[in-house]
Structure formats: structure tokens, C-alpha cells
Design a protein around this motif. Structure first.
Motif, mmCIF file in Angstrom:
data_model
loop_
_atom_site.group_PDB
_atom_site.id
_atom_site.type_symbol
_atom_site.label_atom_id
_atom_site.label_comp_id
_atom_site.label_asym_id
_atom_site.label_seq_id
_atom_site.Cartn_x
_atom_site.Cartn_y
_atom_site.Cartn_z
ATOM 1 N N VAL A 50 0.844 -1.198 0.000
ATOM 2 C CA VAL A 50 0.000 0.000 0.000
ATOM 3 C C VAL A 50 0.881 1.250 0.000
ATOM 4 O O VAL A 50 1.770 1.381 0.842
ATOM 5 N N LEU A 69 0.176 -7.498 -5.005
ATOM 6 C CA LEU A 69 -0.713 -6.444 -5.464
ATOM 7 C C LEU A 69 -0.132 -5.131 -4.958
ATOM 8 O O LEU A 69 -0.082 -4.891 -3.746
ATOM 9 N N THR A 71 -0.398 -1.099 -4.755
ATOM 10 C CA THR A 71 -1.394 -0.039 -4.879
ATOM 11 C C THR A 71 -0.786 1.307 -4.514
ATOM 12 O O THR A 71 0.096 1.400 -3.658
ATOM 13 N N ASP A 72 -1.279 2.349 -5.178
ATOM 14 C CA ASP A 72 -0.866 3.710 -4.859
ATOM 15 C C ASP A 72 -1.944 4.653 -5.359
ATOM 16 O O ASP A 72 -2.634 4.346 -6.341
ATOM 17 N N ILE A 78 2.015 4.487 -10.392
ATOM 18 C CA ILE A 78 1.594 3.162 -10.858
ATOM 19 C C ILE A 78 2.007 2.938 -12.306
ATOM 20 O O ILE A 78 2.477 1.849 -12.677
ATOM 21 N N VAL A 96 -2.001 -1.293 -9.329
ATOM 22 C CA VAL A 96 -3.335 -0.729 -9.481
ATOM 23 C C VAL A 96 -3.425 0.592 -8.712
ATOM 24 O O VAL A 96 -2.937 0.696 -7.582
ATOM 25 N N MET A 98 -5.185 2.920 -6.338
ATOM 26 C CA MET A 98 -6.136 2.619 -5.277
ATOM 27 C C MET A 98 -5.857 3.502 -4.066
ATOM 28 O O MET A 98 -4.706 3.824 -3.780
ATOM 29 N N LEU A 103 -9.417 0.430 0.431
ATOM 30 C CA LEU A 103 -8.894 -0.507 -0.557
ATOM 31 C C LEU A 103 -10.022 -1.307 -1.218
ATOM 32 O O LEU A 103 -10.926 -1.794 -0.539
#
Length: 273
Positions: A50, A69, A71-72, A78, A96, A98, A103
Motif C-alpha cells: 500500500v 498487489l 497499490t498507490d 503506478i 493498481v 487505489m 482498498l
């Protein structure tokens, strides 16, 4: 929220991925590797990153065989990470856009979740911690890093202290910056416990940010963060030159002709669900 700082908005981060990846990520990556070792990430595990930024933890976890996975909230970060994974032929990282405070992932699905100097910027840190807790399986781990107090960040003292001395009329910040929001160990651990983590352990680790010369580091400063880019952009040419002169003098006065490095301490908190 209307009082968000530049580091808490995606637009600024969209502008710095390449500079950040070149100059900052090798340093933050040292703490990311510590985090992965503490979590004992293994092949086949599902890992959530994250605030992944340019993906230093994601790529390292993928090398260990995890399914990641990343996310940013910054599309620019990304896109940069996707370019890296495509260029390197990495297939076990999905990147992705996000919001880490909400989330779009199913609960109880990841073996480990990480936020390497990302969650510190969240306007609602409690939501960020809750989402990490929700995402991991029972007995899973969440690992979050934050910078320590300014007294234990030699790199911050060298940069910000010199700037303040060289440009004394620069307006002082009205509140502490978000990147220092979890500097207090006890408060950091309490925030994790408050969202339900059954056990929280914390380690404080120091690494050295190395660079080839003070001139190189100075020119890279706008890429450190959107906030610092904004500060430097507000300087008049004479102020910027005074800062540059003072910074080069300070680093060379302390470290001569090298090798060059500035230490920084970070807290690594490990919460067990």
C-alpha cells in the motif's frame, strides 16, 4: 479535506516518479528489505503493498516468489511501476491505482500487507491501518514503516537545517509535516493496536543514504517529495543559490571528498492479526 499538504495529494507524486526512483528508492529500499525479512515473505504468499510508489518493496517481494498487489493513489507512480515490471518481464506484480484508506480488495485474503513510508501521509491514518488489518488473513502480518524523530534523521537535518540557515526568512511550517506523523514509537504502536492487531512489535533501524557527491544530491532534491519540490520552487534565484552554496559547504566540510552518506532512522512496526 481541504487542508491537505502537497505530499497528501496524488498530483504532486505524478511528477516525481523517475527522480524519486533514481535517488530516494535505493535508500527506502533498505528498509523495505528489512520489512520483508521481518515478515518472512516466502514463495507463493499473497502480498499487498500500500503506497507502493515506484515499487521497491513490490519488486523485492516478487523476487522472493510472492504474488504481489501494488497499490498507490498516484497514477503516475503506478504507470512508472508498470513500465518497470513490463521491461523486466515480471509477471507476479499487479499494479493498481487505489486509495489505501478504502482498498478495493476482499478481506482476509493476503498473507502480509506492507506500507513503506506511505501510510504516514494518509489524512486518515486510522482508516489506513484498518484497511491493512481487514486485508490480511488471520495470523497474517501488517508491516508499516515511518521515519523517526528529526533528531535521528541526519539527512533531514542536513537538508532542512541548512535551508533554514541559508534562507532564514523562509516561512516556518504551521504544523509538523506528515512524514513525521508516526515518529513517536508508543503512539505508532497504539494506533495499530487500536484497530485490532492482537500483537504489535517494533524495531528501529538506521541505514545510510549514500550519494556520489553533494552536487548530485542537491540537484535531486526536488524529486524527494512534492512538498519539498514546492518549497524549492518558491525560492528566489538568490535564495536557491545561497541554499546550494551552504549545502555543498556543509557536506564537504563534514565529509571531505567522500564517500558521502547521511544516516536516517526508521521505525518498522509489525502487527499480527
Amino acid at each position: 479535506m481541504t487542508d491537505l499538504g502537497p505530499d497528501q495529494r496524488p498530483e504532486g507524486w505524478n511528477l516525481v516518479p523517475s527522480a524519486y526512483d533514481t535517488m530516494v528508492a535505493p535508500f527506502t529500499g533498505l528498509f523495505a528489505h528489512d520489512a520483508l525479512r521481518l515478515a518472512n515473505v516466502r514463495p507463493g504468499q499473497r502480498v499487498l503493498d500500500v503506497g507502493a510508489g515506484t515499487g521497491v518493496l513490490s519488486l523485492a517481494a516478487a523476487t522472493l516468489g510472492a504474488e504481489v498487489l501494488a497499490t498507490d493513489f498516484s497514477p503516475g507512480m503506478i504507470d512508472y511501476l508498470k513500465t518497470k515490471t513490463n521491461a523486466q518481464g515480471i509477471r507476479n506484480v499487479q499494479a493498481v491505482v487505489m486509495d489505501g484508506q478504502a482498498l478495493d480488495v476482499a478481506g482476509n485474503t493476503f498473507d502480509a500487507a506492507f506500507s513503506i513510508f506511505g501510510l504516514v501521509f494518509f489524512p486518515d491514518r486510522a482508516a489506513g491501518f484498518r484497511e491493512l488489518y481487514r486485508a490480511i488473513r488471520s495470523k497474517g502480518l501488517a508491516v508499516v514503516t515511518s521515519w523517526s524523530s528529526i533528531e535521528r534523521l541526519r539527512f533531514a537535518q542536513a537538508i532542512l537545517g541548512t535551508l533554514r540557515e541559508a534562507v532564514p526568512d523562509l516561512p516556518a511550517p504551521q504544523k509538523p509535516p506528515p512524514w513525521l506523523s508516526l515518529a513517536d514509537r508508543s503512539a505508532f504502536m497504539a494506533e495499530m493496536r487500536a484497530v485490532g492487531f492482537a500483537h504489535v512489535n517494533m524495531f528501529s533501524v538506521t541505514h545510510v543514504w549514500t550519494f556520489t557527491g553533494p552536487e548530485v544530491l542537491f540537484e535531486a532534491l526536488p524529486g524527494l517529495s512534492p512538498a519539498f519540490s514546492s518549497i524549492l520552487g518558491s525560492l528566489q534565484p538568490a535564495q536557491r543559490e545561497a541554499f546550494r552554496t551552504a549545502f555543498l559547504r556543509r557536506i564537504r566540510g563534514e565529509q571531505g571528498n567522500g564517500p558521502f552518506g547521511l544516516e536516517g532512522e526508521a521505525h518498522i512496526a509489525v502487527g499480527t492479526k
